[in-house]
Design a protein around this motif. Structure first.
Motif, PDB file in Angstrom:
ATOM      1  N   LEU A  22      34.850  36.780  47.641  1.00 41.03           N
ATOM      2  CA  LEU A  22      35.830  36.322  46.671  1.00 41.03           C
ATOM      3  C   LEU A  22      36.587  37.446  46.033  1.00 41.03           C
ATOM      4  CD1 LEU A  22      32.454  34.926  44.671  1.00 41.03           C
ATOM      5  CD2 LEU A  22      34.036  33.589  46.102  1.00 41.03           C
ATOM      6  N   ARG A  23      37.693  36.832  45.482  1.00 39.67           N
ATOM      7  CA  ARG A  23      38.502  37.828  44.375  1.00 39.67           C
ATOM      8  C   ARG A  23      37.730  38.059  43.127  1.00 39.67           C
ATOM      9  NH1 ARG A  23      44.348  37.620  46.279  1.00 39.67           N
ATOM     10  NH2 ARG A  23      44.191  36.899  48.322  1.00 39.67           N
ATOM     11  N   PRO A  24      38.033  38.924  42.407  1.00 40.61           N
ATOM     12  CA  PRO A  24      37.335  38.997  41.009  1.00 40.61           C
ATOM     13  C   PRO A  24      37.591  37.827  40.066  1.00 40.61           C
ATOM     14  CG  PRO A  24      38.501  40.982  41.745  1.00 40.61           C
ATOM     15  CD  PRO A  24      38.706  39.936  42.667  1.00 40.61           C
ATOM     16  N   GLU A  25      38.949  37.266  40.002  1.00 40.59           N
ATOM     17  CA  GLU A  25      38.768  36.006  38.978  1.00 40.59           C
ATOM     18  C   GLU A  25      37.971  34.981  39.698  1.00 40.59           C
ATOM     19  OE1 GLU A  25      42.345  36.401  41.823  1.00 40.59           O
ATOM     20  OE2 GLU A  25      41.493  37.907  40.434  1.00 40.59           O
ATOM     21  N   GLY A  32      30.414  33.170  35.333  1.00 42.15           N
ATOM     22  CA  GLY A  32      30.737  33.255  33.734  1.00 42.15           C
ATOM     23  C   GLY A  32      30.931  34.549  33.314  1.00 42.15           C
ATOM     24  N   LEU A  33      31.295  35.389  33.923  1.00 45.52           N
ATOM     25  CA  LEU A  33      31.216  36.844  33.171  1.00 45.52           C
ATOM     26  C   LEU A  33      32.762  37.262  33.317  1.00 45.52           C
ATOM     27  CD1 LEU A  33      28.320  38.665  35.045  1.00 45.52           C
ATOM     28  CD2 LEU A  33      28.417  37.957  32.759  1.00 45.52           C
ATOM     29  N   ASP A  34      33.145  38.295  32.414  1.00 45.55           N
ATOM     30  CA  ASP A  34      34.552  38.480  32.482  1.00 45.55           C
ATOM     31  C   ASP A  34      34.830  39.407  33.708  1.00 45.55           C
ATOM     32  OD1 ASP A  34      34.831  41.660  30.897  1.00 45.55           O
ATOM     33  OD2 ASP A  34      33.141  40.488  30.680  1.00 45.55           O
ATOM     34  N   GLU A  35      36.056  39.679  34.040  1.00 40.34           N
ATOM     35  CA  GLU A  35      36.381  40.281  35.411  1.00 40.34           C
ATOM     36  C   GLU A  35      36.147  41.637  35.503  1.00 40.34           C
ATOM     37  OE1 GLU A  35      40.270  39.830  37.368  1.00 40.34           O
ATOM     38  OE2 GLU A  35      40.548  37.740  36.324  1.00 40.34           O
ATOM     39  N   SER A  36      35.986  42.305  34.406  1.00 41.32           N
ATOM     40  CA  SER A  36      35.757  43.950  34.181  1.00 41.32           C
ATOM     41  C   SER A  36      34.361  43.702  34.622  1.00 41.32           C
ATOM     42  CB  SER A  36      36.025  44.398  32.898  1.00 41.32           C
ATOM     43  OG  SER A  36      35.469  44.021  31.944  1.00 41.32           O
ATOM     44  N   ARG A  37      33.367  43.137  33.899  1.00 38.55           N
ATOM     45  CA  ARG A  37      31.939  43.090  34.259  1.00 38.55           C
ATOM     46  C   ARG A  37      31.450  42.823  35.650  1.00 38.55           C
ATOM     47  NH1 ARG A  37      28.083  43.140  30.011  1.00 38.55           N
ATOM     48  NH2 ARG A  37      26.511  43.014  31.627  1.00 38.55           N
ATOM     49  N   ILE A  38      32.279  41.767  36.317  1.00 40.43           N
ATOM     50  CA  ILE A  38      32.107  41.629  37.635  1.00 40.43           C
ATOM     51  C   ILE A  38      32.515  42.744  38.645  1.00 40.43           C
ATOM     52  CG2 ILE A  38      33.100  40.112  39.609  1.00 40.43           C
ATOM     53  CD1 ILE A  38      31.164  38.768  38.004  1.00 40.43           C
ATOM     54  N   ILE A  39      33.699  43.325  38.183  1.00 38.41           N
ATOM     55  CA  ILE A  39      33.961  44.453  39.186  1.00 38.41           C
ATOM     56  C   ILE A  39      32.797  45.795  38.845  1.00 38.41           C
ATOM     57  CG2 ILE A  39      35.470  46.350  39.365  1.00 38.41           C
ATOM     58  CD1 ILE A  39      37.656  44.380  38.796  1.00 38.41           C
ATOM     59  N   GLN A  40      32.353  45.914  37.857  1.00 37.67           N
ATOM     60  CA  GLN A  40      31.278  46.865  37.545  1.00 37.67           C
ATOM     61  C   GLN A  40      29.992  46.615  38.453  1.00 37.67           C
ATOM     62  OE1 GLN A  40      30.830  46.794  33.346  1.00 37.67           O
ATOM     63  NE2 GLN A  40      32.296  48.443  32.926  1.00 37.67           N
ATOM     64  N   PHE A  41      29.564  45.277  38.349  1.00 38.68           N
ATOM     65  CA  PHE A  41      28.370  44.759  39.065  1.00 38.68           C
ATOM     66  C   PHE A  41      28.631  44.919  40.341  1.00 38.68           C
ATOM     67  CE2 PHE A  41      26.872  42.097  35.106  1.00 38.68           C
ATOM     68  CZ  PHE A  41      26.109  42.925  34.890  1.00 38.68           C
ATOM     69  N   ILE A  48      32.407  46.014  46.900  1.00 40.80           N
ATOM     70  CA  ILE A  48      34.082  45.894  46.817  1.00 40.80           C
ATOM     71  C   ILE A  48      34.451  46.114  48.009  1.00 40.80           C
ATOM     72  CG2 ILE A  48      35.579  47.070  45.487  1.00 40.80           C
ATOM     73  CD1 ILE A  48      34.434  46.904  43.155  1.00 40.80           C
ATOM     74  N   TYR A  49      35.358  45.494  48.452  1.00 42.93           N
ATOM     75  CA  TYR A  49      36.263  45.839  49.862  1.00 42.93           C
ATOM     76  C   TYR A  49      37.654  45.955  49.426  1.00 42.93           C
ATOM     77  CZ  TYR A  49      31.938  45.010  52.275  1.00 42.93           C
ATOM     78  OH  TYR A  49      30.797  44.685  52.765  1.00 42.93           O
ATOM     79  N   LEU A  56      38.612  42.576  47.428  1.00 44.85           N
ATOM     80  CA  LEU A  56      37.722  41.262  47.520  1.00 44.85           C
ATOM     81  C   LEU A  56      36.249  41.644  47.108  1.00 44.85           C
ATOM     82  CD1 LEU A  56      38.802  40.098  51.045  1.00 44.85           C
ATOM     83  CD2 LEU A  56      39.267  39.130  48.953  1.00 44.85           C
ATOM     84  N   ILE A  57      35.433  40.762  46.892  1.00 46.72           N
ATOM     85  CA  ILE A  57      34.104  41.229  46.623  1.00 46.72           C
ATOM     86  C   ILE A  57      33.166  40.164  47.473  1.00 46.72           C
ATOM     87  CG2 ILE A  57      32.351  40.951  44.881  1.00 46.72           C
ATOM     88  CD1 ILE A  57      34.544  41.199  42.765  1.00 46.72           C
TER      89      ILE A  57
END
Length: 152
Positions: A22-25, A32-41, A48-49, A56-57
């Protein structure tokens, strides 16, 4: 009777497709989380690729990391659950109740509280995860790698 569509392209915009990457968006909409939190997780999960122009995630790896997180009702807070009941654990790992409790006992991850009538049985997910690692198959190298070591 359901009929298959004649072209693969007709499935591209179908909502029932489970995407592996998936893309971060997209991930932020699904979880249901903001993109910055998704990228952190995703970063913490090693999901993360980074391709030349695309981030991509790996969906499954992110979900595996986040499966022990529990959303507190009425808030947006996520809490890491260390112990679960047998029913929750069997759902998390997609294993039947009997098999799950059998494996949890083998892992030494079972905690019995108030053993009398109406006792509670909890499973330590960290111990269970460590036990599950012994069942992982080893990676097989690709015959024709997609890129050479010097390119990355």
């Amino acid at each position: 009777m359901n009929k298959l569509k004649p072209s693969v392209r007709s499935y591209i915009h179908d909502d029932n497709i489970y995407k592996r990457y998936l893309r971060p968006e997209e991930a932020s909409k699904i979880l249901g989380l903001d993109e910055s939190r998704i990228i952190q997780f995703a970063s913490a999960a090693g999901a993360i690729y980074q391709l030349p122009r695309i981030l991509l995630i790996r969906h499954q790896r992110l979900e595996d990391y986040m499966k022990h997180l529990y959303k507190v009702h009425g808030t947006n807070k996520l809490v890491h659950k260390k112990y679960v009941r047998i029913g929750e654990g069997s759902i998390i790992y997609s294993i039947g109740h009997h098999r799950f409790i059998e494996m949890a006992r083998a892992a030494g991850a079972v905690y019995k509280i108030n053993e009398g009538t109406g006792g509670t049985v909890l499973i330590n997910l960290e111990l269970f995860d460590d036990y599950m690692e012994q069942f992982r198959e080893k990676a097989v190298p690709m015959k024709n790698p997609l890129w050479k070591e010097s390119e990355s």
